[in-house]
Design an enzyme around this catalytic site. Structure first.
Site, PDB file in Angstrom:
ATOM      1  N   ASP A  15     -63.444 -63.915   1.326  1.00 24.20           N
ATOM      2  CA  ASP A  15     -62.820 -64.352   2.582  1.00 24.20           C
ATOM      3  C   ASP A  15     -63.680 -65.401   3.290  1.00 24.20           C
ATOM      4  O   ASP A  15     -63.922 -65.299   4.503  1.00 24.20           O
ATOM      5  CB  ASP A  15     -62.589 -63.163   3.518  1.00 24.20           C
ATOM      6  N   GLU A 188     -51.421 -63.695   4.836  1.00 17.97           N
ATOM      7  CA  GLU A 188     -52.444 -63.169   5.740  1.00 17.97           C
ATOM      8  C   GLU A 188     -53.443 -64.288   6.009  1.00 17.97           C
ATOM      9  O   GLU A 188     -53.261 -65.427   5.589  1.00 17.97           O
ATOM     10  CB  GLU A 188     -53.136 -61.956   5.098  1.00 17.97           C
TER      11      GLU A 188
END
Length: 548
Positions: A15, A188
């Site tokens: 991420d 997302e």
């Protein structure tokens, strides 16, 4: 011009949120159930990266009892140029049972990436993966995934945006802007950028498995309407074939494994512009063991070169959407240092390497400290514990390496141990430990293993340890481990046979069929256990990791 080989940050570094301020580049990555939390890496050339610090070292952070892979997710870095402040948003996922995904989003700020950081400012519990955008007009906007729990509605939900007051954390009204720009679903990690009069919304999609990708849309107004990239496909992925998976849960999508790609799962990206106007995207990626779909190193950080098309869309420099293992970096001739992620710590100056992390709880001198150039680790819970295991661990960063230590240990009870191991989570680890012989007469070296929650003790592969001191080395080669030991300055000998540790991987641990069991990664560790009176301690003379 330099050529880099992905990943630029190997091992658990998922991420990635990349940011440039001046001539310095920074990347923040998720840490889940590990502390200190939120890794902050630094580079001056996009080629070589070093761990700079952690954002969350505050003792108020409590991750005890956290299930894999909950904890601290998806940090996002931004810089408010008007107020000269670094901002970092993140979410604390506290529960994943029933696919409820209870998460609390926070923001912290600082004048420097090394802190001190402000106290966490609560933002929302609407979902996860928050990010901030600081507009030219001085307004601040929060983007996040609104997690969907209603039956019959498209999962996982909508991307929502709100103006936010960064003094109080109060949001000023959510706007649902999209549920995705392609048919891959599972959108997302929204991030907003502004370029040539457009607001660009960058999303992760396809789940964290083999269908992962990066999507793009744009709008003239920040709340939309957003139009999709004209290809209606991810702008970056490891698996470019078309996929329709709207409404599917965040599954592994093993059918999307691309046998022609040396890197897999490319997705969840973040953009950066260099001083000369070049554009790059940092993204997560994985490297499976050869011939398998198992990823021991978890999700790592890769980098791709991008450019803007004539009609104002972003694409990879070669015009494709297929993530590459080798990428050219303009403006530098610096070469990647292949030994950047080796470790050789002899605990000098009363310090230990900042790369050490601990699962579920904080490091403090109650259980770990440097004494006379040795790292003294006091034993507590067994390694099955999700509360207070005495583990000092570093991310595994290669599929071929050895990890080695020397320790002295004086147990007085059979439940006291100290040693060296490999660790994924509380249900899955491999531990070469010094312990009392079962007849409580003398010290022995023996292997203990946890596999999907099962305890396996290799009773018949033990050796007596003279003088309470041993050197231990674990050799890890593509998921297979061998153990060596020596006493005093003697020769190295092998303990037991080969150990198949391929299950210590994202896909090998306690997952449901079709799901990824975790998305953290393999760690190496030194540690101790004391289920007797919490008074014993292992004294470690050094800790070494050498990547091949």
């Amino acid at each position: 011009m330099s050529t880099i080989t992905n990943p630029i940050i190997p091992g658990m570094a998922p991420d990635p949120s990349i940011l440039r301020v001046g001539n310095d580049y920074y990347i923040a990555t998720s840490t889940f159930h590990w502390q200190p939390a939120i890794q902050l890496f630094h580079s001056t050339d996009l080629v070589n990266w070093q761990l700079l610090d952690y954002a969350l070292k505050d003792t108020d952070l409590n991750l005890q009892g956290t299930n894999t892979p909950a904890g601290i997710w998806a940090p996002h870095l931004s810089y408010d140029a008007k107020n000269k402040k670094f901002w970092l948003t993140y979410c604390h996922v506290q529960n994943m049972a029933g696919r409820e995904f209870n998460a609390e989003s926070y923001a912290i700020c600082a004048d420097s990436l090394t802190g001190p950081w402000s106290k966490p400012l609560y933002l929302t519990s609407i979902g996860f993966d928050p990010s901030l955008f600081h507009d030219e007009n001085g307004k601040h906007y929060l983007a996040v995934l609104e997690w969907e729990t209603r039956e019959g509605y498209q999962a996982p939900g909508h991307i929502v945006i709100s103006e936010v007051d960064l003094t109080t954390g109060k949001v000023k009204g959510w706007h649902r802007v999209t549920s995705g720009f392609t048919s891959r679903g599972c959108v997302e990690a929204p991030q907003i950028y502004k370029h040539n009069g457009y607001y660009y919304l960058l999303l992760a999609s396809g789940g964290t498995g083999y269908a992962h990708g990066v999507e793009l849309g744009r709008a003239k107004e920040i709340f939309g309407p957003y139009e999709a990239d004209p290809t209606h496909e991810p702008i970056i992925t490891s698996s470019p074939h078309h996929l329709f998976s709207l409404g599917d849960p965040d599954a592994g999508h093993f059918e999307m494994y691309n046998p022609n790609s040396p890197i897999q799962k490319a997705g969840h990206g973040s953009l950066v512009e260099t001083p000369d106007g070049s554009w790059y995207i940092a993204h997560l990626m994985s490297r499976p063991l050869a011939g398998t779909k198992l990823n021991p190193l978890g999700r790592e950080t890769g980098l791709q070169r991008m450019h803007w098309t004539a009609d104002g869309w972003l694409e990879m420099a070669d015009g494709s959407n297929f993530a590459k293992q080798t990428v050219q970096i303009a403006g530098t001739d610096t070469q990647q240092d292949i030994h950047n992620f080796d470790i050789d710590d002899h605990f000098a100056n009363g310090q230990y390497d900042k790369r050490f992390m601990t699962p579920y709880h904080k490091q403090d001198q109650d259980w770990v400290k440097v004494v006379n150039h040795r790292l003294s680790i006091s034993g507590r819970n067994s390694f099955f514990s999700q509360v207070s295991p005495s583990i000092m661990a570093t991310r595994a960063t290669s599929l071929n390496y050895h990890v080695q230590t020397k320790l002295e240990f004086h147990p007085t009870h059979y439940s006291e141990t100290a040693g060296l191991g490999l660790y994924y989570d509380a249900n899955n680890w491999f531990y070469v430990r010094l312990c009392q012989a079962d007849n409580e007469q003398g010290l022995v070296l023996r292997v203990l293993q946890a596999k999907l929650g099962q305890r396996i003790d290799y009773l018949f592969d033990e050796v007596s340890v003279p003088a309470n001191t041993a050197e231990i080395r674990i050799n890890y080669h593509n998921g297979i481990a061998t153990v060596n030991y020596r006493f005093a300055d003697g020769d190295w000998a092998q303990l037991g046979q080969e150990f198949d540790l391929t299950y210590l991987s994202d896909e090998g641990v306690n997952g449901e069929p079709g799901e990824i069991g975790g998305f953290t990664g393999l760690f190496n560790f030194i540690g101790a256990v004391d289920a007797y009176e919490h008074q014993s301690h292992g004294d470690f003379a050094y800790y070494q990791v050498k990547n091949d």
